[in-house]
Write an enzyme that holds these catalytic residues in place. Structure first.
Site, PDB file in Angstrom:
ATOM      1  N   CYS A  21       0.817  -1.218   0.000  1.00  0.00           N
ATOM      2  CA  CYS A  21       0.000   0.000   0.000  1.00  0.00           C
ATOM      3  C   CYS A  21       0.850   1.268   0.000  1.00  0.00           C
ATOM      4  O   CYS A  21       0.518   2.250  -0.683  1.00  0.00           O
ATOM      5  CB  CYS A  21      -0.956  -0.005   1.192  1.00  0.00           C
ATOM      6  SG  CYS A  21      -0.201  -0.455   2.767  1.00  0.00           S
ATOM      7  N   HIS A  56      -2.678   6.452   4.587  1.00  0.00           N
ATOM      8  CA  HIS A  56      -1.227   6.484   4.791  1.00  0.00           C
ATOM      9  C   HIS A  56      -0.669   7.815   4.301  1.00  0.00           C
ATOM     10  O   HIS A  56      -1.088   8.338   3.257  1.00  0.00           O
ATOM     11  CB  HIS A  56      -0.546   5.364   3.992  1.00  0.00           C
ATOM     12  CG  HIS A  56      -0.756   3.995   4.541  1.00  0.00           C
ATOM     13  ND1 HIS A  56      -1.435   3.737   5.707  1.00  0.00           N
ATOM     14  CD2 HIS A  56      -0.352   2.778   4.066  1.00  0.00           C
ATOM     15  CE1 HIS A  56      -1.451   2.415   5.928  1.00  0.00           C
ATOM     16  NE2 HIS A  56      -0.803   1.829   4.951  1.00  0.00           N
TER      17      HIS A  56
END
EC number: 1.2.1.11
Length: 346
Positions: A134, A246
């Site tokens: 990710c 994130h």
């Protein structure tokens, strides 16, 4: 005539997000099948305005299925990936198991999607495509257009990764610790090595011999495989008390000159990128604001005067979307754009 799509690990965080995005993007599916382990068989899962019941992966026949989107962990991908691929179904795998196999493409469509044309034409292909970590996915989406313009020599990235990257257990642990602290309960670590509520942990995945963690190694290895093996990459990966999204602070050194204004203009035109970069309070994107969005957001674009041809940027993305579910679906969409037909139309 549509495509038959099986979602393996459909009851997990990423699997549910895959189903949401398939519906949102109106993926041309004639049938979507939710698959899970025997203990989750029969569990109901939303797919647009429909409710699917999870079927047992162990009993399922992939004959006639076009895509298997796998989000069930490395062990399942290792054991089931080749079996599903051998049936003629294309496996798009979210785990780390196939990412470093030289015969398996590691794809972020905005970055190296065109390479799938040659893959499709290869009669001896493995029928497995890997989805990157990710953190890597959002990183390379931001770096690709800048690399094309000025050629990146070195990347120094510090990640600030949300707990959803560690699955439902991580999300539950942050929630329970946060609630508990307010009533003077002890914040006992379980999923994470230390307290995550109101704290940051510079440790994701296992430690390696050189002192790096496996997560940091993944960012390095995957960036090189996807973007350019000549780029030098170093990473510090940190878990933060954020539920979803994130963030990355990225320092870049280029071979050729590039200004902050040039970088800003390039990124504004780049696929999959949204630039929010006002030099004022609030003129940047934070994880809370990227949740539910498809784009990778870039802010704080500025020159680094300490090195020649240097830039600093701030990159934020929904890790359950671009970092996982969305990217897998974009891979399938790319294959369709390149001419892949449904198996029942062949």
């Amino acid at each position: 005539m549509g495509y038959r799509v099986a979602v393996v690990g459909a009851t997990g965080n990423v699997g549910r997000e895959v189903l949401n995005i398939l519906a949102e993007r109106k993926f041309p599916a004639s049938e979507v099948i939710a698959l899970a382990s025997s203990r989750s068989t029969g569990r109901e899962i939303s797919y647009g305005d429909k409710i699917l019941k999870a079927k047992n992966l162990d009993d399922f026949d992939f004959k006639g299925v076009d895509f298997a989107i796998m989000s069930a962990g490395s062990d399942i991908s290792k054991n089931w990936g080749p079996r599903i691929a051998a049936s003629g179904c294309i496996v798009i795998d979210n785990s780390s198991f196939w990412r470093y196999d030289s015969n398996v493409p590691l794809i972020v469509p905005e970055v190296n999607g065109p390479s799938l044309e040659a893959w499709l034409a290869n009669a001896n292909r493995k029928n497995i495509i890997a989805n990157p970590n990710c953190s890597t996915a959002q990183l390379v989406v931001a770096l690709k257009p800048l690399h094309d313009f000025a050629k990146i020599k070195r990347v120094v990235v510090s990640t600030y990764q949300s707990v959803s990257g560690s699955g439902k257990e991580g999300v539950d642990e942050l929630w329970n610790q946060t609630k508990g602290i307010f009533v003077n309960d002890t914040a006992t670590p379980g999923k994470f090595p230390k307290q995550i509520a109101f704290n940051v942990i510079p440790h994701i995945d296992v430690f390696m011999e050189d002192g790096s963690t496996k997560e940091e190694w993944k960012v390095m290895a995957e960036t090189k495989k996807i973007l350019d093996p000549k780029i030098k990459v170093t990473c510090t990966a940190v878990r933060v008390p954020v539920f979803v999204g994130h963030s990355e602070a990225i320092n870049l050194e280029f071979e050729n000159p590039i200004s902050a204004d040039e970088a800003r203009d390039i990124l504004r035109e780049a696929p999959g990128v949204a630039v929010v970069d006002k030099r004022e309070a609030g003129g940047y994107t934070t994880p809370v604001e990227c949740v539910g969005e498809y784009e990778t957001f870039v802010s704080r674009i500025r020159e680094d005067a300490t090195i020649e041809n240097g830039l600093n940027i701030w990159v934020v993305s929904d890790n359950l979307r671009k970092g996982a579910a969305l990217n897998t679906i974009q891979i399938a969409e790319t294959l369709i754009e390149l001419g892949l037909k449904p198996r029942d139309a062949a």
